[in-house]
Design a protein around this motif. Structure first.
Motif, PDB file in Angstrom:
ATOM      1  N   ASN A   4       1.759   1.684 -13.911  1.00 49.85           N
ATOM      2  CA  ASN A   4       0.586   1.451 -14.746  1.00 49.85           C
ATOM      3  C   ASN A   4      -0.475   0.752 -13.901  1.00 49.85           C
ATOM      4  OD1 ASN A   4       1.972  -1.044 -14.689  1.00 49.85           O
ATOM      5  ND2 ASN A   4       1.024  -1.665 -16.594  1.00 49.85           N
ATOM      6  N   PHE A   5      -1.711   0.765 -14.394  1.00 52.24           N
ATOM      7  CA  PHE A   5      -2.765   0.034 -13.698  1.00 52.24           C
ATOM      8  C   PHE A   5      -3.687  -0.611 -14.720  1.00 52.24           C
ATOM      9  CE2 PHE A   5      -4.392   4.314 -14.125  1.00 52.24           C
ATOM     10  CZ  PHE A   5      -5.761   4.184 -14.348  1.00 52.24           C
ATOM     11  N   SER A   6      -4.227  -1.742 -14.331  1.00 50.50           N
ATOM     12  CA  SER A   6      -5.022  -2.562 -15.225  1.00 50.50           C
ATOM     13  C   SER A   6      -6.456  -2.054 -15.349  1.00 50.50           C
ATOM     14  CB  SER A   6      -5.034  -3.999 -14.708  1.00 50.50           C
ATOM     15  OG  SER A   6      -5.998  -4.769 -15.389  1.00 50.50           O
ATOM     16  N   ILE A   7      -6.840  -1.760 -16.563  1.00 48.66           N
ATOM     17  CA  ILE A   7      -8.219  -1.366 -16.840  1.00 48.66           C
ATOM     18  C   ILE A   7      -9.155  -2.519 -16.487  1.00 48.66           C
ATOM     19  CG2 ILE A   7      -9.850  -0.814 -18.699  1.00 48.66           C
ATOM     20  CD1 ILE A   7      -7.443   0.674 -20.052  1.00 48.66           C
ATOM     21  N   LYS A   8      -8.774  -3.730 -16.883  1.00 51.83           N
ATOM     22  CA  LYS A   8      -9.625  -4.898 -16.619  1.00 51.83           C
ATOM     23  C   LYS A   8      -9.843  -5.106 -15.127  1.00 51.83           C
ATOM     24  CE  LYS A   8      -8.554  -7.379 -20.853  1.00 51.83           C
ATOM     25  NZ  LYS A   8      -7.967  -8.581 -21.448  1.00 51.83           N
ATOM     26  N   LYS A   9      -8.776  -4.982 -14.330  1.00 52.73           N
ATOM     27  CA  LYS A   9      -8.918  -5.152 -12.882  1.00 52.73           C
ATOM     28  C   LYS A   9      -9.790  -4.064 -12.278  1.00 52.73           C
ATOM     29  CE  LYS A   9      -4.596  -7.597 -12.022  1.00 52.73           C
ATOM     30  NZ  LYS A   9      -3.264  -7.533 -11.369  1.00 52.73           N
ATOM     31  N   SER A  10      -9.642  -2.846 -12.770  1.00 54.45           N
ATOM     32  CA  SER A  10     -10.442  -1.737 -12.253  1.00 54.45           C
ATOM     33  C   SER A  10     -11.921  -1.934 -12.557  1.00 54.45           C
ATOM     34  CB  SER A  10      -9.964  -0.413 -12.851  1.00 54.45           C
ATOM     35  OG  SER A  10      -8.663  -0.110 -12.408  1.00 54.45           O
ATOM     36  N   ILE A  11     -12.236  -2.319 -13.783  1.00 56.28           N
ATOM     37  CA  ILE A  11     -13.632  -2.538 -14.168  1.00 56.28           C
ATOM     38  C   ILE A  11     -14.210  -3.724 -13.413  1.00 56.28           C
ATOM     39  CG2 ILE A  11     -15.171  -3.175 -16.068  1.00 56.28           C
ATOM     40  CD1 ILE A  11     -13.302  -1.479 -17.909  1.00 56.28           C
ATOM     41  N   ALA A  12     -13.438  -4.795 -13.307  1.00 55.62           N
ATOM     42  CA  ALA A  12     -13.912  -5.980 -12.576  1.00 55.62           C
ATOM     43  C   ALA A  12     -14.202  -5.638 -11.115  1.00 55.62           C
ATOM     44  CB  ALA A  12     -12.894  -7.102 -12.668  1.00 55.62           C
ATOM     45  N   ALA A  13     -13.339  -4.841 -10.497  1.00 60.35           N
ATOM     46  CA  ALA A  13     -13.543  -4.453  -9.099  1.00 60.35           C
ATOM     47  C   ALA A  13     -14.785  -3.587  -8.952  1.00 60.35           C
ATOM     48  CB  ALA A  13     -12.314  -3.728  -8.569  1.00 60.35           C
ATOM     49  N   PRO A  70      -8.033  -2.472  -7.205  1.00 57.99           N
ATOM     50  CA  PRO A  70      -7.823  -3.032  -5.866  1.00 57.99           C
ATOM     51  C   PRO A  70      -6.579  -2.505  -5.135  1.00 57.99           C
ATOM     52  CG  PRO A  70      -8.216  -4.792  -7.464  1.00 57.99           C
ATOM     53  CD  PRO A  70      -8.115  -3.506  -8.235  1.00 57.99           C
ATOM     54  N   ARG A  71      -5.582  -2.047  -5.872  1.00 58.52           N
ATOM     55  CA  ARG A  71      -4.349  -1.546  -5.255  1.00 58.52           C
ATOM     56  C   ARG A  71      -4.157  -0.048  -5.490  1.00 58.52           C
ATOM     57  NH1 ARG A  71      -0.009  -4.732  -7.911  1.00 58.52           N
ATOM     58  NH2 ARG A  71       1.331  -3.382  -6.685  1.00 58.52           N
ATOM     59  N   ALA A  72      -5.250   0.681  -5.631  1.00 61.37           N
ATOM     60  CA  ALA A  72      -5.161   2.106  -5.947  1.00 61.37           C
ATOM     61  C   ALA A  72      -4.391   2.896  -4.893  1.00 61.37           C
ATOM     62  CB  ALA A  72      -6.557   2.692  -6.139  1.00 61.37           C
ATOM     63  N   ALA A  73      -4.680   2.681  -3.627  1.00 60.87           N
ATOM     64  CA  ALA A  73      -4.005   3.452  -2.575  1.00 60.87           C
ATOM     65  C   ALA A  73      -2.494   3.228  -2.630  1.00 60.87           C
ATOM     66  CB  ALA A  73      -4.561   3.093  -1.207  1.00 60.87           C
ATOM     67  N   GLU A  74      -2.093   1.988  -2.849  1.00 61.96           N
ATOM     68  CA  GLU A  74      -0.664   1.661  -2.949  1.00 61.96           C
ATOM     69  C   GLU A  74      -0.054   2.293  -4.201  1.00 61.96           C
ATOM     70  OE1 GLU A  74       1.878  -2.278  -4.211  1.00 61.96           O
ATOM     71  OE2 GLU A  74       0.004  -2.578  -3.135  1.00 61.96           O
TER      72      GLU A  74
END
Length: 120
Positions: free
Chosen positions: A85-94, A48-52
């Protein structure tokens, strides 16, 4: 079904297992390469916050210990040398919530350009 890049997963657990294999296959602090890089890139853009997190431009992705726990995490390394870092769980959920057919088609074109520029 969850599509991440060119890979399809029947369940969240299956997508998480794929990400876990990446975490354990690559030495900490070295760029992720090959098919794993393509998977991690698509996973990142689902966040959800990839661009940032990718601003101003992405150089590569790495596996490193997490900021709070010693467990391996995925990290984006920007062209200016800063990291996040970025969350794998958040990425998959999105990805699952959006029903994205192809994650790389959902990327802000300016960020896609920055990622490609960072590879040069």
């Amino acid at each position: 079904m969850i599509r991440i890049g060119d890979e399809m997963f029947k369940t969240t657990a299956e997508a998480q297992r794929r990400a876990s294999r990446v975490l354990h296959r690559h030495p900490h602090g070295t760029p992720i390469t090959g098919g794993d890089r393509l998977f991690v890139e698509a996973l990142f853009w689902a966040h959800p916050r990839a661009a940032e997190k990718g601003f101003p431009a992405i150089d590569h992705f790495e596996v490193r210990p997490g900021p709070e726990w010693p467990t391996p995490n995925l990290w984006v390394v920007r062209t200016d040398g800063t990291t996040d870092n970025f969350s794998i769980k958040k990425s998959i959920a999105a990805a699952k919530a959006k029903g994205i057919e192809r994650l790389d088609g959902d990327v802000d074109p300016r960020q896609k350009f920055h990622l490609e520029e960072g590879r040069r």
